[in-house]
Write a protein that holds these residues in place. Structure first.
Motif, mmCIF file in Angstrom:
data_model
loop_
_atom_site.group_PDB
_atom_site.id
_atom_site.type_symbol
_atom_site.label_atom_id
_atom_site.label_comp_id
_atom_site.label_asym_id
_atom_site.label_seq_id
_atom_site.Cartn_x
_atom_site.Cartn_y
_atom_site.Cartn_z
ATOM 1 N N GLN A 1 -5.000 0.960 7.116
ATOM 2 C CA GLN A 1 -5.805 2.188 7.127
ATOM 3 C C GLN A 1 -5.174 3.239 8.057
ATOM 4 O OE1 GLN A 1 -9.687 4.248 8.779
ATOM 5 N NE2 GLN A 1 -9.995 2.054 8.573
ATOM 6 N N SER B 1 -8.054 -2.143 16.637
ATOM 7 C CA SER B 1 -9.230 -2.313 15.791
ATOM 8 C C SER B 1 -10.503 -1.896 16.536
ATOM 9 C CB SER B 1 -9.317 -3.775 15.311
ATOM 10 O OG SER B 1 -8.425 -3.964 14.228
ATOM 11 N N THR C 1 -2.073 4.702 6.468
ATOM 12 C CA THR C 1 -2.471 5.502 5.302
ATOM 13 C C THR C 1 -3.026 6.861 5.744
ATOM 14 O OG1 THR C 1 -2.996 3.451 4.151
ATOM 15 C CG2 THR C 1 -3.876 5.454 3.198
ATOM 16 N N ARG C 2 -3.901 6.848 6.768
ATOM 17 C CA ARG C 2 -4.466 8.113 7.274
ATOM 18 C C ARG C 2 -3.366 8.996 7.858
ATOM 19 N NH1 ARG C 2 -8.499 6.388 5.231
ATOM 20 N NH2 ARG C 2 -7.165 7.234 3.622
ATOM 21 N N TYR D 1 -9.109 8.004 11.193
ATOM 22 C CA TYR D 1 -8.972 6.533 11.291
ATOM 23 C C TYR D 1 -10.272 5.953 11.833
ATOM 24 C CZ TYR D 1 -7.393 2.080 13.323
ATOM 25 O OH TYR D 1 -7.272 0.756 13.674
ATOM 26 N N ARG D 2 -10.911 5.064 11.029
ATOM 27 C CA ARG D 2 -12.171 4.428 11.428
ATOM 28 C C ARG D 2 -12.019 2.910 11.238
ATOM 29 N NH1 ARG D 2 -12.205 8.780 12.943
ATOM 30 N NH2 ARG D 2 -13.649 10.482 12.539
ATOM 31 N N PRO D 3 -11.505 2.219 12.271
ATOM 32 C CA PRO D 3 -11.225 0.786 12.125
ATOM 33 C C PRO D 3 -12.472 -0.021 11.836
ATOM 34 C CG PRO D 3 -11.083 1.488 14.430
ATOM 35 C CD PRO D 3 -11.242 2.731 13.625
ATOM 36 N N LYS D 4 -12.276 -1.116 11.080
ATOM 37 C CA LYS D 4 -13.417 -1.912 10.615
ATOM 38 C C LYS D 4 -13.522 -3.275 11.319
ATOM 39 C CE LYS D 4 -14.377 0.490 6.574
ATOM 40 N NZ LYS D 4 -13.909 1.785 7.088
ATOM 41 N N PRO E 1 0.813 -1.226 0.000
ATOM 42 C CA PRO E 1 0.000 0.000 0.000
ATOM 43 C C PRO E 1 0.847 1.277 0.000
ATOM 44 C CG PRO E 1 -0.318 -1.267 2.056
ATOM 45 C CD PRO E 1 0.453 -2.127 1.110
ATOM 46 N N ASP F 1 -5.546 -5.155 8.068
ATOM 47 C CA ASP F 1 -6.270 -4.172 7.242
ATOM 48 C C ASP F 1 -6.406 -2.846 7.976
ATOM 49 O OD1 ASP F 1 -6.552 -5.895 5.148
ATOM 50 O OD2 ASP F 1 -8.654 -6.406 5.548
ATOM 51 N N ASP F 2 -6.709 -2.913 9.279
ATOM 52 C CA ASP F 2 -6.823 -1.666 10.047
ATOM 53 C C ASP F 2 -5.459 -0.996 10.211
ATOM 54 O OD1 ASP F 2 -9.592 -1.681 10.289
ATOM 55 O OD2 ASP F 2 -9.569 -2.827 12.162
#
Ligand SMILES: NC(=O)c1ccc[n+]([C@@H]2O[C@H](COP(=O)([O-])OP(=O)(O)OC[C@H]3O[C@@H](n4cnc5c(N)ncnc54)[C@H](O)[C@@H]3O)[C@@H](O)[C@H]2O)c1
Length: 278
Positions: free
Chosen positions: A185, A205, A188-189, A222-225, A20, A181-182
């Motif tokens: 993110q 997470s 990246t943020r 940041y909005r963890p999934k 990424p 994945d988190d």
């Protein structure tokens, strides 16, 4: 962005970040002390360098816009063993980054910077440092270094206090898990948010049992999934009752809160090496 540098590129978390990050800049320079990191992604170049040697790492940062600094010894050890990679290494990244005109450093800090706080206190990002080990002390040192370089020299940094980015195989991890994945993110943020100054955020997470409060860092977007609750039934079925006199159970640092200074915390954990193959 023209050039992004990733330290700790041969590591487990680095293995998930390389691809990424290679898409976020014209050139990703991945670096580590390891001899090589396998097949490179488009736009990626690898340079072997020791973080503890200023003259080795400084040239890697020349012309860089940002640095994602994940390289470190990742365990508790005697102070003398951590001094080079984890303390001096951080200074080298900030000082070489400043001299090279780097705009921002994104740093893999750790929950171990505040590991002696009790989990029941539900600490936020402004909780005072309370390291559980020399390893955690190096994270405190680097957070303060980042704060000072922002105040005195205008070099931005985001300090990601990662809780545990590893497979969920114990009760603590039901609260502390950061999925890969988190993690992506989060990093990246930290890279693409336009202005961050000096910021601290927990790397965790969206777990039902999350023991820390990230509300004051919500501006980072940041909005963890992911949620570790999916593992709860299996993990709790195997777990023994909590010992309330054990700092390893009660404090954020888990096993690191329990070990003697200089003694391995990782040896008390069963971390699976599931690094991504490039
Ligand atoms: N994995 C987690 O749950 C977790 C939790 C909190 C913080 N962190 C932080 O995230 C970062 C990455 O952790 P990881 O789990 O990928 O660990 P890792 O051990 O897999 O990766 C660390 C990398 O740093 C490199 N390194 C060590 N000494 C070096 C030196 N002198 N010069 C250059 N490179 C050197 C190692 O070779 C290794 O590839 C670390 O800074 C760690 O403290 C990780």
């Amino acid at each position: 962005m023209k050039k992004l540098v990733l330290t700790g590129a041969a590591g487990r978390l680095g293995s998930y970040l390389r691809e990424p990050l290679s898409r976020m800049a014209e050139e990703l320079v991945s670096t580590d002390i390891a001899e090589d990191i396998g097949k490179l992604y488009d736009g990626e170049r690898y340079v072997q360098a020791d973080l503890a040697q200023y003259d080795a790492i400084a040239p890697v940062l020349e012309g860089a816009d940002m640095v994602v600094h994940f390289g470190a010894i990742v365990d508790e050890k005697p102070f003398e063993e951590l001094l080079g990679p984890n303390f001096v290494g951080s200074y080298n990244i900030w000082e070489a980054g400043y001299r090279a005109g780097v705009r921002r450093i994104v740093y893999a800090s750790s929950i171990h910077a505040v590991g002696m706080h009790k989990k029941a206190d539900f600490i936020g990002v402004y909780a005072p440092h309370r390291p559980d080990t020399f390893y955690g002390l190096a994270k405190c040192f680097t957070e303060d270094l980042g704060s000072m370089y922002w105040d005195k020299r205008g070099l931005e940094s985001v300090h990601l206090r990662i809780l545990s980015a590893a497979q969920v195989n114990n009760p603590r991890a039901l609260g502390s898990w950061l999925s890969y994945d988190d993690l992506i993110q989060l990093v990246t943020r930290a890279v693409d948010t336009p202005s961050v100054g000096f910021s601290v955020i927990y790397g965790v997470s969206n777990n039902d049992r999350c023991p820390v409060d990230n509300a004051k860092a919500s501006f980072l977007g940041y909005r963890p999934k992911d949620n570790a609750e999916q593992f709860a039934e299996a993990v709790l079925a195997e777990a023994s009752p909590a010992d309330l006199s054990d700092p390893g159970e009660m404090c954020h640092g888990g096993p690191f809160a329990k070990v003697d200074l200089g003694q391995s915390g990782i040896a008390q954990m069963s971390i699976v090496d599931d690094r991504k193959k490039s």
